[in-house]
Design a protein around this motif. Structure first.
Motif, mmCIF file in Angstrom:
data_model
loop_
_atom_site.group_PDB
_atom_site.id
_atom_site.type_symbol
_atom_site.label_atom_id
_atom_site.label_comp_id
_atom_site.label_asym_id
_atom_site.label_seq_id
_atom_site.Cartn_x
_atom_site.Cartn_y
_atom_site.Cartn_z
ATOM 1 N N ARG A 104 -0.056 -1.234 -0.050
ATOM 2 C CA ARG A 104 -1.251 -0.812 0.703
ATOM 3 C C ARG A 104 -2.145 -1.975 1.075
ATOM 4 O O ARG A 104 -2.562 -2.097 2.220
ATOM 5 N N GLU A 105 -2.480 -2.789 0.079
ATOM 6 C CA GLU A 105 -3.436 -3.876 0.310
ATOM 7 C C GLU A 105 -2.752 -5.221 0.522
ATOM 8 O O GLU A 105 -3.409 -6.201 0.844
ATOM 9 N N ALA A 125 -0.541 -1.351 -4.776
ATOM 10 C CA ALA A 125 -1.421 -2.400 -4.260
ATOM 11 C C ALA A 125 -0.668 -3.313 -3.299
ATOM 12 O O ALA A 125 -1.176 -3.642 -2.218
#
Length: 178
Positions: free
Chosen positions: A124-125, A121
Motif C-alpha cells: 500500500r505505502e 505496508a
C-alpha cells in the motif's frame, strides 16, 4: 489466452512446460499465460520454486504472506489456491477471515499481524516502518526478512499476471468480495 493445450505449444514453450510440470505437477494458473514468453516463464518458475518449496520461511508464514498479497491485489485465483494451502499449513480460519474481510491486523495473533502488516505496508505505502522492519529482522534474521520480502514481491507479480490475463480459479473457495 492461457496456453492450456500442450499440443499447441512451440518447442521453446514445451521445454519450459515440462520443467514447470515437473516442479509443480502441472501447468496451470499464471504459468499458462506466462508460457507465451517461455524464457520469462522459466525464470519466474525457478524463482517461484525457491520461494514456495525451498525458502527458509515456514509454510504457514509463507502462506500468510501470500494470502495477504492475494487480498491486496483482489486476486481470485491466488486467493483460492493459497487459502486452501494456508489452512493445510495451520493458518487459523480466523486469520484467513480477517484478511479476506480486510479487518487485519484485527483478528490476527501478534506473529500473524507482523507478517500481514509488513506485507500490507509494502503493497500500500511502498515502504515499511523502521519498527516493523526491526521486529521482523529480529524474528527472521536479515536473510529470512529478504526471503519474506521476496515472497511478497514474487506473489505480487504472479497476482498481476493472473489478473491481467483474467485467469479465474476453479470453483471451490468462496470468491473474494471486491
Amino acid at each position: 489466452m492461457p496456453l492450456v493445450d500442450k499440443e499447441r505449444a512451440t518447442p521453446a514453450q514445451l521445454a519450459v512446460w515440462d520443467r514447470i510440470a515437473q516442479s509443480r505437477g502441472r501447468v496451470a494458473g499464471p504459468f499458462a499465460a506466462l508460457l507465451h514468453s517461455p524464457e520469462l516463464a522459466r525464470r519466474i518458475a525457478e524463482t517461484g520454486h525457491y520461494v514456495r518449496f525451498e525458502g527458509p520461511l515456514t509454510q504457514a508464514e509463507r502462506e500468510l504472506a501470500i494470502i495477504t498479497v492475494a487480498r491486496a491485489f483482489d486476486c481470485q485465483y491466488e486467493w483460492a489456491a493459497h487459502a486452501v494451502l494456508a489452512r493445510r499449513a495451520g493458518v487459523r480460519d480466523e486469520a484467513l477471515m480477517a484478511i479476506r474481510e480486510r479487518r487485519a491486523p484485527d483478528g490476527l495473533t501478534p506473529p500473524e499481524a507482523q507478517i500481514n502488516t509488513y506485507a500490507s505496508a509494502l503493497l500500500r505505502e511502498h515502504r515499511v516502518s523502521d519498527e516493523a522492519f526491526a521486529a521482523l529482522e529480529k524474528r527472521f534474521g536479515l536473510e529470512g526478512l529478504v526471503d519474506l520480502t521476496g515472497t511478497i514481491g514474487y506473489y505480487g507479480m504472479i497476482a498481476c499476471a493472473l489478473n491481467a490475463f483474467a485467469i479465474e480459479p476453479t470453483p471451490g473457495e468462496p470468491p473474494l468480495p471486491v
